[in-house]
Design a protein around this motif. Sequence first.
Motif, PDB file in Angstrom:
ATOM      1  N   THR A   1      64.802   7.060   3.937  1.00  0.00           N
ATOM      2  CA  THR A   1      63.495   7.777   4.152  1.00  0.00           C
ATOM      3  C   THR A   1      63.825   8.535   5.532  1.00  0.00           C
ATOM      4  O   THR A   1      64.844   8.548   6.267  1.00  0.00           O
ATOM      5  N   GLN A   2      62.589   9.406   5.987  1.00  0.00           N
ATOM      6  CA  GLN A   2      62.954  10.211   7.053  1.00  0.00           C
ATOM      7  C   GLN A   2      61.524  10.552   7.690  1.00  0.00           C
ATOM      8  O   GLN A   2      60.334  10.392   6.828  1.00  0.00           O
ATOM      9  N   LYS A   3      61.427  11.017   8.839  1.00  0.00           N
ATOM     10  CA  LYS A   3      60.107  11.425   9.171  1.00  0.00           C
ATOM     11  C   LYS A   3      59.991  13.022   8.919  1.00  0.00           C
ATOM     12  O   LYS A   3      60.768  13.852   8.818  1.00  0.00           O
TER      13      LYS A   3
ATOM     14  N   GLN B   1      61.125  18.696   8.708  1.00  0.00           N
ATOM     15  CA  GLN B   1      61.564  17.219   8.397  1.00  0.00           C
ATOM     16  C   GLN B   1      62.954  17.136   8.969  1.00  0.00           C
ATOM     17  O   GLN B   1      63.628  17.788   9.324  1.00  0.00           O
ATOM     18  N   GLU B   2      63.522  15.963   8.898  1.00  0.00           N
ATOM     19  CA  GLU B   2      64.786  15.501   9.192  1.00  0.00           C
ATOM     20  C   GLU B   2      65.973  16.128   8.506  1.00  0.00           C
ATOM     21  O   GLU B   2      67.008  16.382   8.968  1.00  0.00           O
ATOM     22  N   TYR B   3      65.712  15.884   7.121  1.00  0.00           N
ATOM     23  CA  TYR B   3      66.639  16.591   6.325  1.00  0.00           C
ATOM     24  C   TYR B   3      66.125  17.242   5.058  1.00  0.00           C
ATOM     25  O   TYR B   3      64.877  17.184   4.790  1.00  0.00           O
TER      26      TYR B   3
ATOM     27  N   SER C   1      69.811   5.961   6.062  1.00  0.00           N
ATOM     28  CA  SER C   1      68.637   5.581   5.346  1.00  0.00           C
ATOM     29  C   SER C   1      68.013   6.570   4.200  1.00  0.00           C
ATOM     30  O   SER C   1      68.768   7.720   4.148  1.00  0.00           O
TER      31      SER C   1
ATOM     32  N   ARG D   1      71.115  17.831   7.513  1.00  0.00           N
ATOM     33  CA  ARG D   1      70.405  17.155   8.578  1.00  0.00           C
ATOM     34  C   ARG D   1      69.869  18.337   9.519  1.00  0.00           C
ATOM     35  O   ARG D   1      70.734  18.999  10.230  1.00  0.00           O
TER      36      ARG D   1
ATOM     37  N   SER E   1      67.083  17.810  15.715  1.00  0.00           N
ATOM     38  CA  SER E   1      68.041  16.856  16.045  1.00  0.00           C
ATOM     39  C   SER E   1      69.141  17.947  16.636  1.00  0.00           C
ATOM     40  O   SER E   1      69.036  19.233  16.923  1.00  0.00           O
TER      41      SER E   1
ATOM     42  N   ILE F   1      64.306  11.039   1.720  1.00  0.00           N
ATOM     43  CA  ILE F   1      65.237  12.102   1.860  1.00  0.00           C
ATOM     44  C   ILE F   1      65.584  12.840   0.763  1.00  0.00           C
ATOM     45  O   ILE F   1      65.864  12.113  -0.402  1.00  0.00           O
TER      46      ILE F   1
END
Length: 349
Positions: free
Chosen positions: A4-6, A102-104, A2, A36, A348, A25
């Motif tokens: 986009t990320q949270k 953030q996720e990335y 994707s 990640r 993660s 991202i």
Amino acid sequence: MSTTQKVLVVTAIGQPVTSVPNWPIPVPGPKQIQLRITVGGLNPHDQKARDIGVFIKDDLPAILGNDVVGVVTALGEGASRFKVGDRVFGQAHMKMESKALQEYAVLDEDYAARVPKGVSEDEAATLPTNIIADVVAFFDPSHLAIPAPWNKQGNVGDIAFSAILIIGGGSNCGRFATQLASLSGFSTIVVIGGLESELKSYGATHIVDRHGGHDTVLARIRDIVGDELVYAFDAVSPPSEQHLAVNALSNSKKGKLARLVWSRGSVAGDKILAKKEGYELKNVMGVSHNHPDVTVPFWRVVGDWLVQRKIRPTEYVSVEGLDVQKVNEVLDRYRDGEKVVQPHFRVST
């Protein structure tokens, strides 16, 4: 993958962090790596950022967290130190695309290291922000200018006959400072505050009781160092209390006190004892990118130091997920002066 990320962001100073589900991202630039994120850490300055705008007031919205651990997912142009799939830890720069919540994220490869075998991601995440402040304070030529351990080739020179005072041994900065002082070869390492057994295991030679008032504590320090102290590092005190370190410095030799930048302000001049040779006050901003001459070589050796137990991680607590409520609770506890064990958010696996 994707696009986009949270993320968790500060949108207004003095307001709670909020969650955004569709943030772009970031893409790695030259000599950068995309991660990640697996673990992101918070520290007291993150509360000051949220509540009073330290470092971020002119750059909103902003993401918090400078302690970053993750798995490499992409390499920028010219990036060669890591490969996709490596587990890496490092210090975020001031731009939000590298921050932890953030996720990335993207990191500059010069200010990162592989997570060594036998060291957990959470253990690695205790280092970046807290130890870099000490690395800059100790080894940068414009600060205490202590000879860096990676340059000495076993010759500690005058440091082997010198003393250093570290105030705030119970803080994570103080713990890492004690370890770096031992690595640097100081013969006398005097630490105020903290757990005696822990600090002595890091290399402290003397633990001084911080209670009893200025004159009593100063006498305890002087009983150990006499009039020879020229190096001091204060990891915790506000300016109104930093005269203790200044007064402990030598009268007959010019000494230096390094202090963290967010404690900057005028030391109480009327409380400073006469100094025949004066002293230097060094304000430390522990950002790897601002001091590459000392931080780049540090990031090259820190993995080996962790494996060799020359540097030992500090305590942490792990929180599952990018939980905005728990992030704000942690920052509120920092704000309210409560005891906080360094919080890590497991983003993660």
